[in-house]
Design an enzyme around this catalytic site. Sequence first.
Site, mmCIF file in Angstrom:
data_model
loop_
_atom_site.group_PDB
_atom_site.id
_atom_site.type_symbol
_atom_site.label_atom_id
_atom_site.label_comp_id
_atom_site.label_asym_id
_atom_site.label_seq_id
_atom_site.Cartn_x
_atom_site.Cartn_y
_atom_site.Cartn_z
ATOM 1 N N ASP A 179 -81.628 -40.699 -74.787
ATOM 2 C CA ASP A 179 -82.678 -39.800 -75.289
ATOM 3 C C ASP A 179 -83.947 -40.598 -75.598
ATOM 4 O OD1 ASP A 179 -80.549 -37.408 -76.522
ATOM 5 O OD2 ASP A 179 -79.871 -39.463 -76.289
ATOM 6 N N THR A 180 -83.766 -41.795 -76.178
ATOM 7 C CA THR A 180 -84.918 -42.630 -76.529
ATOM 8 C C THR A 180 -85.652 -43.095 -75.272
ATOM 9 O OG1 THR A 180 -83.861 -43.316 -78.575
ATOM 10 C CG2 THR A 180 -85.570 -44.771 -77.724
ATOM 11 N N HIS A 232 -93.127 -47.848 -78.742
ATOM 12 C CA HIS A 232 -91.998 -48.204 -79.618
ATOM 13 C C HIS A 232 -91.626 -46.989 -80.449
ATOM 14 C CE1 HIS A 232 -92.525 -52.206 -78.198
ATOM 15 N NE2 HIS A 232 -93.809 -52.138 -78.525
ATOM 16 N N ASN A 291 -68.850 -37.477 -74.205
ATOM 17 C CA ASN A 291 -69.345 -36.537 -75.220
ATOM 18 C C ASN A 291 -68.218 -35.685 -75.809
ATOM 19 O OD1 ASN A 291 -72.183 -36.931 -75.432
ATOM 20 N ND2 ASN A 291 -72.376 -36.168 -73.341
ATOM 21 N N VAL A 325 -68.934 -43.492 -74.416
ATOM 22 C CA VAL A 325 -70.031 -42.787 -73.744
ATOM 23 C C VAL A 325 -69.721 -41.287 -73.629
ATOM 24 C CG1 VAL A 325 -71.457 -42.701 -71.648
ATOM 25 C CG2 VAL A 325 -70.558 -44.885 -72.438
ATOM 26 N N VAL A 371 -70.464 -37.682 -78.111
ATOM 27 C CA VAL A 371 -70.366 -39.139 -78.276
ATOM 28 C C VAL A 371 -70.251 -39.587 -79.744
ATOM 29 C CG1 VAL A 371 -72.863 -39.642 -78.175
ATOM 30 C CG2 VAL A 371 -71.224 -41.325 -77.369
ATOM 31 N N HIS A 398 -76.550 -37.392 -81.007
ATOM 32 C CA HIS A 398 -76.928 -37.244 -79.603
ATOM 33 C C HIS A 398 -76.646 -35.784 -79.266
ATOM 34 C CE1 HIS A 398 -77.199 -37.663 -75.284
ATOM 35 N NE2 HIS A 398 -75.931 -37.342 -75.130
ATOM 36 N N SER A 442 -72.884 -44.828 -77.080
ATOM 37 C CA SER A 442 -74.189 -44.941 -76.397
ATOM 38 C C SER A 442 -75.271 -44.191 -77.173
ATOM 39 C CB SER A 442 -74.107 -44.426 -74.957
ATOM 40 O OG SER A 442 -73.639 -43.104 -74.927
ATOM 41 N N ARG A 486 -85.759 -41.480 -72.469
ATOM 42 C CA ARG A 486 -86.484 -40.298 -71.959
ATOM 43 C C ARG A 486 -87.753 -40.059 -72.772
ATOM 44 N NH1 ARG A 486 -80.969 -36.829 -71.319
ATOM 45 N NH2 ARG A 486 -80.567 -37.273 -69.126
#
Length: 199
Positions: free
Chosen positions: A34-35, A54, A6, A4, A8, A61, A29, A37
């Site tokens: 981000d997805t 979807h 960074n 997890v 990452v 990342h 991760s 969000r």
Amino acid sequence: MLVVANPVDILTYTAVKYSGMPESRVIGSGTTLDTARLKYLMGQHLDVDPRSVHTFIIGEHGDSEIAAWSSTNVSGVPLDDFCEMRGHHEHQASMKAIAEKVKNSAYEIIEKKKATYYGIAMSVVRICSAIIRDEKSILPISSMMHGDYGVDGVALSMPSIVGKNGTEGLVPIHLSDEEQAALKQSADVLADVIKKADI
Ligand SMILES: NC(=O)c1ccc[n+]([C@@H]2O[C@H](COP(=O)([O-])OP(=O)(O)OC[C@H]3O[C@@H](n4cnc5c(N)ncnc54)[C@H](O)[C@@H]3O)[C@@H](O)[C@H]2O)c1
């Protein structure tokens, strides 16, 4: 092993290289947060439950991440059609603004409260549930790439099947030529860091 910390994708690559563990059992991760969000903001914009949206952020990342618009749909309805249906006719511009907001949200949160923790904690819970319950959920985790989409020798995020054995492989979503080129560029950014840091 779930990475997890960074950066990452670089640390996932490093963990794969030095842990001695089977590659499929070392995942990052990635762009799961981000997805999430992106789904949340799109849900707000389209006035629909984010769980019905979807979509995936793919790639690094970080700053070179990509919103995979060409495969995005709302409950099976292509994004453009759903936007029109909800009365959003300037949707290309709106989607661009939303993707920028997703990219910058970590910077914004860090500026306001010094660190991000609740969002990533939720994402880690999501990934761990998929592993512990062997859910085989499709999540945009970071894993080693071996030629898919022309990307090789770096770890980055693509939708992958996640279960008790880690990743069971990538899900071949459709990417436009532009998205594929951006993904390659994102991979080049990561490859450059790996090379410069001599990992
Ligand atoms: N992937 C994501 O989406 C995402 C989101 C948020 C945070 N993060 C990352 O998570 C990491 C932790 O963030 P944080 O806000 O909890 O940071 P933090 O500074 O609050 O916590 C880091 C902890 O690591 C400990 N530590 C440092 N070096 C160590 C070592 N050598 N051995 C053992 N422990 C050590 C420190 O004592 C500290 O308790 C950071 O790398 C951050 O970038 C990732």
